[in-house]
Design a protein around this motif. Structure first.
Motif, short mmCIF file in Angstrom:
data_model
loop_
_atom_site.label_atom_id
_atom_site.label_comp_id
_atom_site.label_asym_id
_atom_site.label_seq_id
_atom_site.Cartn_x
_atom_site.Cartn_y
_atom_site.Cartn_z
N TRP A 151 -1.83 3.32 -1.10
CA TRP A 151 -3.29 3.46 -1.17
C TRP A 151 -3.83 3.08 -2.55
O TRP A 151 -5.01 2.77 -2.67
CB TRP A 151 -3.70 4.92 -0.92
N VAL A 152 -2.97 3.16 -3.57
CA VAL A 152 -3.48 3.06 -4.95
C VAL A 152 -2.66 2.08 -5.79
O VAL A 152 -2.33 2.35 -6.94
CB VAL A 152 -3.51 4.45 -5.62
N GLN A 153 -2.36 0.93 -5.22
CA GLN A 153 -1.65 -0.09 -6.00
C GLN A 153 -2.48 -0.54 -7.21
O GLN A 153 -1.94 -1.05 -8.18
CB GLN A 153 -1.31 -1.28 -5.11
N TRP A 154 -3.79 -0.32 -7.15
CA TRP A 154 -4.64 -0.69 -8.28
C TRP A 154 -4.48 0.25 -9.46
O TRP A 154 -5.12 0.06 -10.51
CB TRP A 154 -6.11 -0.77 -7.85
N ILE A 201 -12.73 -0.06 0.92
CA ILE A 201 -12.49 -1.28 0.14
C ILE A 201 -11.33 -1.10 -0.85
O ILE A 201 -10.43 -1.95 -0.92
CB ILE A 201 -13.78 -1.75 -0.56
N PRO A 202 -11.29 -0.01 -1.66
CA PRO A 202 -10.13 0.16 -2.55
C PRO A 202 -8.82 0.25 -1.78
O PRO A 202 -7.79 -0.27 -2.25
CB PRO A 202 -10.44 1.48 -3.27
N ALA A 203 -8.83 0.90 -0.61
CA ALA A 203 -7.61 1.02 0.18
C ALA A 203 -7.16 -0.34 0.71
O ALA A 203 -5.97 -0.66 0.73
CB ALA A 203 -7.82 2.00 1.32
N ILE A 204 -8.15 -1.17 1.15
CA ILE A 204 -7.82 -2.51 1.66
C ILE A 204 -7.28 -3.39 0.53
O ILE A 204 -6.28 -4.11 0.68
CB ILE A 204 -9.06 -3.15 2.30
N ILE A 205 -7.93 -3.31 -0.63
CA ILE A 205 -7.46 -4.07 -1.80
C ILE A 205 -6.05 -3.64 -2.16
O ILE A 205 -5.18 -4.47 -2.46
CB ILE A 205 -8.42 -3.87 -2.99
N ALA A 208 -3.45 -5.12 0.18
CA ALA A 208 -3.18 -6.52 -0.15
C ALA A 208 -2.31 -6.62 -1.41
O ALA A 208 -1.38 -7.43 -1.48
CB ALA A 208 -4.50 -7.26 -0.35
N MET A 209 -2.63 -5.78 -2.41
CA MET A 209 -1.84 -5.78 -3.64
C MET A 209 -0.40 -5.34 -3.36
O MET A 209 0.55 -5.89 -3.94
CB MET A 209 -2.48 -4.84 -4.68
N ALA A 484 6.79 -1.28 -6.35
CA ALA A 484 5.63 -1.02 -5.50
C ALA A 484 5.51 0.45 -5.14
O ALA A 484 4.60 0.84 -4.40
CB ALA A 484 5.72 -1.86 -4.22
N GLY A 485 6.43 1.28 -5.64
CA GLY A 485 6.38 2.72 -5.38
C GLY A 485 7.18 3.15 -4.16
O GLY A 485 7.15 4.34 -3.80
#
Length: 550
Positions: A151-154, A201-205, A208-209, A484-485
């Motif tokens: 959920w939080v690759q960003w 949107i953050p979850a979708i991004i 993808a990341m 990637a965790g």
């Protein structure tokens, strides 16, 4: 509204915070957890009562006490007074931050500033909690996504404080929608669309990341590792066994997996428990037939057979000075001072090949908070299971050099508690670490959420740095986490074992690794700009009114 109804709002928030927390909670619930507290703040403002800071503190305190007490009760397994103090004091700090925000709401009429103030105050508090003497960032809001790093690759850009921003923003947005619907008595579909966009949107991004990060893992330089979980009983065995016996246990569990290709054997914190004189180890001025140093003779035997071996060991070390060389050095007689350390040491064919002293110490257990103020509490802390003064600590995050695949690589080793500090772990990477290790002794907490929460936090460090994390615990969970965790290998709880694994040296650095917690500066600048605008606008209106009256 009656006082007991206001407290009910607080209890509901505390329940949501608790139910969202890992390892058993549902992280999604965190996006609703603060809403009852916001509604409670509204009710207090309607009363227009004085002492708004303290009212906000008092009525929010139950929420934070419930959250702290239920999710971190396991601290009491090591020290009951310390566990109670941690829950009570940390909840007080959180309630004080909320009370301060509630007070600001009362005095600042511009409602658009309120969420900015909330985010800034809370993120500033979490940043403070990462750096001061009473540091305890276990319950920083961004940590809630440790069990779902996809959920939080960003976090590779923002760090865990970005998760805190996300949580508070969505809580406030949904609260604003609820209040607006009450006022206008109609549903605002467009507002829910904005909420879902900010959530999705953050979850979708991130998704993808995640796919990109998994595909982009550099596998050109493999490192063969063995992570050791000796499962030494901390209450009855750890300080009863000699260092030689503890060294033998390490060799016994690792031997079935040893071969010429193995590069690293990672052993847990305090894997050799009895204190070692650091200069004697550095200069090999010790008798290896003596039990205290006999463990190194065992390692030398293994290295003689497999020259590529590098041991990362958790040691208790000490060194003497003829003067007060460091602030933590304690006087032992008229001419000598001594420093004790919780250390990681690299040991290979060169024998001693470097050390790193734990630099982020556990308050009250390894370090006396604010020693100039609370120095008189030293003896009391000893009775509670802590130290009379601080352990010595390192001045920077040192990395160890080792050979693998014909290349010279670097490994950074976070010791126990340090693995919950994203910026600190990032400093190992800034020092060139191609792979990260975490050595810890989670056995003190028994089979509780404590060791499970601690393991999951390493997944966030992997995402933030894009590094493999090799984790060795005495009990608890040991394992391997990819950049990637994802958990690639994991031991069972309290199992005496060793696990062979292949990890890969990484070269790239993330934005977060390079720039740290920059998000704090951005929130401070935005809030300062908003407040300056309010002040200047108020002055302008007063001047204009005065001019018109003339």
């Amino acid at each position: 509204m009656k006082w007991y109804k206001l407290l009910l709002f607080s209890v509901i928030s505390g329940t949501f915070l608790t139910l969202s927390w890992y390892p058993y909670g549902l992280p999604f619930l965190i996006f609703f957890a603060f809403i009852p507290l916001f509604l409670m703040s509204d009710e207090l403002l309607k009363k227009g009562s004085k002492f708004s800071l303290w009212k906000g503190f008092i009525f929010s305190y139950p929420a934070f006490l419930i959250w702290n007490a239920i999710t971190t009760y396991w601290i009491c397994y090591t020290t009951v007074p310390g566990g109670i103090a941690a829950s009570v004091l940390n909840a007080m700090l959180m309630a004080l931050v909320f009370g301060l925000w509630h007070c600001c709401r009362r005095h600042i009429r511009q409602k658009w500033v309120h969420p900015l103030l909330l985010i800034t105050l809370w993120i500033s508090f979490e940043k403070l909690h990462l750096n001061w003497d009473l540091t305890w960032p276990w319950l920083n809001l961004g940590n809630v996504f440790a069990v779902c790093p996809h959920w939080v690759q960003w976090y590779s850009i923002t760090g865990a404080l970005g998760g805190t921003l996300w949580v508070l923003l969505l809580n406030y947005l949904l609260y604003w929608i609820i209040v607006r619907e009450r006022q206008h008595n109609r549903r605002a579909g467009w507002a829910y669309t904005i909420f879902l966009a900010c959530l999705g949107i953050p979850a979708i991004i991130s998704t993808a990341m995640y796919r990109h990060h998994v595909k982009s893992i550099d596998k050109s330089t493999p490192i063969e590792v063995i992570l050791v979980q000796p499962n030494t009983e901390v209450w009855e065995e750890q300080y009863v066994l000699s260092n030689k016996e503890e060294g033998q246990r390490i060799i016994d569990v690792a031997t079935p997996y040893l071969n010429e290709k193995v590069n690293l054997i990672v052993c847990p914190e305090s894997s050799i428990a009895h204190s070692i004189l650091l200069p004697a180890l550095q200069n090999k001025r010790y008798d290896s037939t003596f039990d205290k140093y006999g463990c190194f003779a065992l390692l030398d035997t293994a290295i003689a057979k497999y020259p590529n071996l590098n041991f990362i060991l958790g040691l208790s070390t000490y060194e003497f000075y003829n003067h007060k060389a460091t602030p933590t050095a304690r006087q032992v007689d008229a001419q000598h001072y001594v420093d004790f350390h919780n250390s990681a040491v690299l040991y290979n064919k060169k024998q001693y090949a470097g050390h790193y002293h734990k630099s982020r110490l556990v308050p009250g257990v390894e370090a006396l908070p604010f020693p100039k103020v609370f120095g008189f509490l030293g003896d009391m802390l000893v009775n509670l299971g802590g130290v009379s003064s601080s352990l010595g600590k390192d001045t920077c995050q040192r990395t160890f050099c080792f050979e693998a695949g014909g290349k010279t690589l670097k490994v950074g080793t976070a010791i126990c508690y340090e693995s919950i500090y994203g910026d600190l772990v990032g400093k190992f990477v800034r020092k060139g670490a191609n792979v990260l290790t975490v050595i810890t002794n989670d056995s003190w907490w028994k089979d509780s959420p404590g060791h499970k929460q601690h393991f999951e936090m390493s997944r966030l460090r992997a995402v933030e740095t894009h590094r493999y994390v090799v984790r060795s615990a005495n009990g608890g969970f040991s394992g391997v986490i990819n950049p990637a965790g994802d958990i690639e290998k994991k031991t069972n709880y309290m199992e005496r074992t060793a696990v062979p694994a292949t990890v890969y040296a990484q070269q790239d650095t993330t934005f977060y690794t390079r720039h740290g917690d920059f998000i704090v500066l951005i929130t401070l600048i935005l809030t300062a700009t908003a407040i300056l605008y309010i002040i200047s606008h108020s002055i302008y209106l007063r001047c204009r009114t005065k001019k018109q009256s003339l």
